[in-house]
Design a protein around this motif. Structure first.
Motif, PDB file in Angstrom:
ATOM      1  N   MET A 226       0.834  -1.172   0.000  1.00  0.00           N
ATOM      2  CA  MET A 226       0.000   0.000   0.000  1.00  0.00           C
ATOM      3  C   MET A 226       0.884   1.243   0.000  1.00  0.00           C
ATOM      4  O   MET A 226       1.853   1.331   0.739  1.00  0.00           O
ATOM      5  N   ALA A 227       0.538   2.199  -0.811  1.00  0.00           N
ATOM      6  CA  ALA A 227       1.302   3.443  -0.923  1.00  0.00           C
ATOM      7  C   ALA A 227       1.088   4.305   0.315  1.00  0.00           C
ATOM      8  O   ALA A 227       0.012   4.305   0.913  1.00  0.00           O
ATOM      9  N   THR A 228       2.127   5.026   0.699  1.00  0.00           N
ATOM     10  CA  THR A 228       2.019   5.972   1.799  1.00  0.00           C
ATOM     11  C   THR A 228       2.543   7.335   1.350  1.00  0.00           C
ATOM     12  O   THR A 228       3.321   7.434   0.403  1.00  0.00           O
ATOM     13  N   THR A 229       2.089   8.357   2.056  1.00  0.00           N
ATOM     14  CA  THR A 229       2.507   9.720   1.778  1.00  0.00           C
ATOM     15  C   THR A 229       2.849  10.385   3.103  1.00  0.00           C
ATOM     16  O   THR A 229       2.168  10.162   4.107  1.00  0.00           O
ATOM     17  N   ASN A 230       3.899  11.189   3.118  1.00  0.00           N
ATOM     18  CA  ASN A 230       4.302  11.927   4.313  1.00  0.00           C
ATOM     19  C   ASN A 230       3.807  13.357   4.201  1.00  0.00           C
ATOM     20  O   ASN A 230       4.032  14.029   3.189  1.00  0.00           O
ATOM     21  N   VAL A 231       3.134  13.813   5.256  1.00  0.00           N
ATOM     22  CA  VAL A 231       2.595  15.171   5.304  1.00  0.00           C
ATOM     23  C   VAL A 231       3.267  15.891   6.471  1.00  0.00           C
ATOM     24  O   VAL A 231       3.195  15.430   7.610  1.00  0.00           O
ATOM     25  N   LEU A 232       3.924  17.013   6.199  1.00  0.00           N
ATOM     26  CA  LEU A 232       4.568  17.814   7.233  1.00  0.00           C
ATOM     27  C   LEU A 232       3.687  19.022   7.532  1.00  0.00           C
ATOM     28  O   LEU A 232       3.299  19.749   6.621  1.00  0.00           O
TER      29      LEU A 232
ATOM     30  N   PRO B  55      -5.762  21.883   5.736  1.00  0.00           N
ATOM     31  CA  PRO B  55      -4.816  22.077   4.636  1.00  0.00           C
ATOM     32  C   PRO B  55      -3.998  23.365   4.751  1.00  0.00           C
ATOM     33  O   PRO B  55      -2.896  23.446   4.210  1.00  0.00           O
ATOM     34  N   ALA B  56      -4.489  24.343   5.491  1.00  0.00           N
ATOM     35  CA  ALA B  56      -3.742  25.590   5.677  1.00  0.00           C
ATOM     36  C   ALA B  56      -2.488  25.371   6.527  1.00  0.00           C
ATOM     37  O   ALA B  56      -1.574  26.189   6.503  1.00  0.00           O
ATOM     38  N   GLN B  57      -2.432  24.256   7.256  1.00  0.00           N
ATOM     39  CA  GLN B  57      -1.296  23.959   8.129  1.00  0.00           C
ATOM     40  C   GLN B  57      -0.256  23.046   7.457  1.00  0.00           C
ATOM     41  O   GLN B  57       0.767  22.729   8.065  1.00  0.00           O
ATOM     42  N   VAL B  58      -0.508  22.635   6.224  1.00  0.00           N
ATOM     43  CA  VAL B  58       0.400  21.715   5.533  1.00  0.00           C
ATOM     44  C   VAL B  58       1.568  22.494   4.933  1.00  0.00           C
ATOM     45  O   VAL B  58       1.385  23.461   4.195  1.00  0.00           O
ATOM     46  N   VAL B  59       2.784  22.048   5.268  1.00  0.00           N
ATOM     47  CA  VAL B  59       3.999  22.673   4.754  1.00  0.00           C
ATOM     48  C   VAL B  59       4.491  21.922   3.528  1.00  0.00           C
ATOM     49  O   VAL B  59       4.896  22.535   2.540  1.00  0.00           O
ATOM     50  N   SER B  60       4.489  20.587   3.593  1.00  0.00           N
ATOM     51  CA  SER B  60       4.932  19.797   2.437  1.00  0.00           C
ATOM     52  C   SER B  60       4.246  18.450   2.415  1.00  0.00           C
ATOM     53  O   SER B  60       3.778  17.943   3.436  1.00  0.00           O
ATOM     54  N   VAL B  61       4.187  17.877   1.207  1.00  0.00           N
ATOM     55  CA  VAL B  61       3.604  16.562   0.970  1.00  0.00           C
ATOM     56  C   VAL B  61       4.611  15.807   0.113  1.00  0.00           C
ATOM     57  O   VAL B  61       4.986  16.276  -0.967  1.00  0.00           O
ATOM     58  N   ARG B  62       5.055  14.643   0.615  1.00  0.00           N
ATOM     59  CA  ARG B  62       6.047  13.844  -0.115  1.00  0.00           C
ATOM     60  C   ARG B  62       5.649  12.386  -0.178  1.00  0.00           C
ATOM     61  O   ARG B  62       5.003  11.869   0.727  1.00  0.00           O
TER      62      ARG B  62
ATOM     63  N   GLU C 160      -0.597  11.523  -5.148  1.00  0.00           N
ATOM     64  CA  GLU C 160      -1.600  12.235  -5.937  1.00  0.00           C
ATOM     65  C   GLU C 160      -2.960  12.243  -5.241  1.00  0.00           C
ATOM     66  O   GLU C 160      -3.680  13.249  -5.271  1.00  0.00           O
ATOM     67  N   ASP C 161      -3.339  11.126  -4.602  1.00  0.00           N
ATOM     68  CA  ASP C 161      -4.627  11.028  -3.919  1.00  0.00           C
ATOM     69  C   ASP C 161      -4.665  11.903  -2.671  1.00  0.00           C
ATOM     70  O   ASP C 161      -5.669  12.565  -2.395  1.00  0.00           O
ATOM     71  N   VAL C 162      -3.590  11.911  -1.911  1.00  0.00           N
ATOM     72  CA  VAL C 162      -3.513  12.731  -0.703  1.00  0.00           C
ATOM     73  C   VAL C 162      -3.521  14.208  -1.088  1.00  0.00           C
ATOM     74  O   VAL C 162      -4.234  15.015  -0.486  1.00  0.00           O
ATOM     75  N   ALA C 163      -2.751  14.571  -2.094  1.00  0.00           N
ATOM     76  CA  ALA C 163      -2.722  15.953  -2.557  1.00  0.00           C
ATOM     77  C   ALA C 163      -4.113  16.385  -3.020  1.00  0.00           C
ATOM     78  O   ALA C 163      -4.548  17.507  -2.728  1.00  0.00           O
ATOM     79  N   LYS C 164      -4.822  15.524  -3.710  1.00  0.00           N
ATOM     80  CA  LYS C 164      -6.170  15.833  -4.198  1.00  0.00           C
ATOM     81  C   LYS C 164      -7.125  16.071  -3.027  1.00  0.00           C
ATOM     82  O   LYS C 164      -7.930  17.007  -3.057  1.00  0.00           O
ATOM     83  N   ALA C 165      -7.044  15.239  -1.976  1.00  0.00           N
ATOM     84  CA  ALA C 165      -7.892  15.412  -0.793  1.00  0.00           C
ATOM     85  C   ALA C 165      -7.611  16.755  -0.117  1.00  0.00           C
ATOM     86  O   ALA C 165      -8.534  17.460   0.303  1.00  0.00           O
ATOM     87  N   LEU C 166      -6.339  17.133  -0.033  1.00  0.00           N
ATOM     88  CA  LEU C 166      -5.968  18.421   0.558  1.00  0.00           C
ATOM     89  C   LEU C 166      -6.458  19.581  -0.313  1.00  0.00           C
ATOM     90  O   LEU C 166      -6.977  20.578   0.195  1.00  0.00           O
ATOM     91  N   GLU C 167      -6.317  19.453  -1.633  1.00  0.00           N
ATOM     92  CA  GLU C 167      -6.786  20.493  -2.560  1.00  0.00           C
ATOM     93  C   GLU C 167      -8.306  20.662  -2.469  1.00  0.00           C
ATOM     94  O   GLU C 167      -8.810  21.790  -2.465  1.00  0.00           O
ATOM     95  N   ASN C 168      -9.029  19.557  -2.395  1.00  0.00           N
ATOM     96  CA  ASN C 168     -10.487  19.618  -2.303  1.00  0.00           C
ATOM     97  C   ASN C 168     -10.928  20.314  -1.019  1.00  0.00           C
ATOM     98  O   ASN C 168     -11.868  21.103  -1.032  1.00  0.00           O
ATOM     99  N   ALA C 169     -10.249  20.012   0.088  1.00  0.00           N
ATOM    100  CA  ALA C 169     -10.577  20.659   1.360  1.00  0.00           C
ATOM    101  C   ALA C 169     -10.283  22.153   1.286  1.00  0.00           C
ATOM    102  O   ALA C 169     -11.034  22.966   1.833  1.00  0.00           O
TER     103      ALA C 169
END
Length: 65
Positions: A1-7, A54-61, A21-30
């Motif tokens: 399963m793919a994972t993503t790191n959110v700072l 999403p306003a508190q997200v610094v980076s997504v990797r 891409e899926d995590v970024a899309k969820a953050l963009e939608n919010a």
């Protein structure tokens, strides 16, 4: 399963389930929704559901999984 790191601006790092891409899309939608809308993600390990402002997200990797 793919994972993503959110700072977050607080310095907290979250490892969440899902492709970058899926995590970024969820953050963009919010972000496009009304103010205060959270992006709901599944944290690794264990899959606990967590709401991220999403306003508190610094980076997504791309994660290691």
């Amino acid at each position: 399963m793919a994972t993503t790191n959110v700072l977050l601006a607080t310095g907290e790092a979250l490892a969440v389930t899902g492709a970058l891409e899926d995590v970024a899309k969820a953050l963009e939608n919010a972000t496009r929704s009304s103010a205060g809308t959270l992006a709901w993600l599944d944290e690794e390990p264990g899959g606990e559901r967590v709401g991220v402002n999403p306003a508190q997200v610094v980076s997504v990797r791309r994660g290691n999984g």
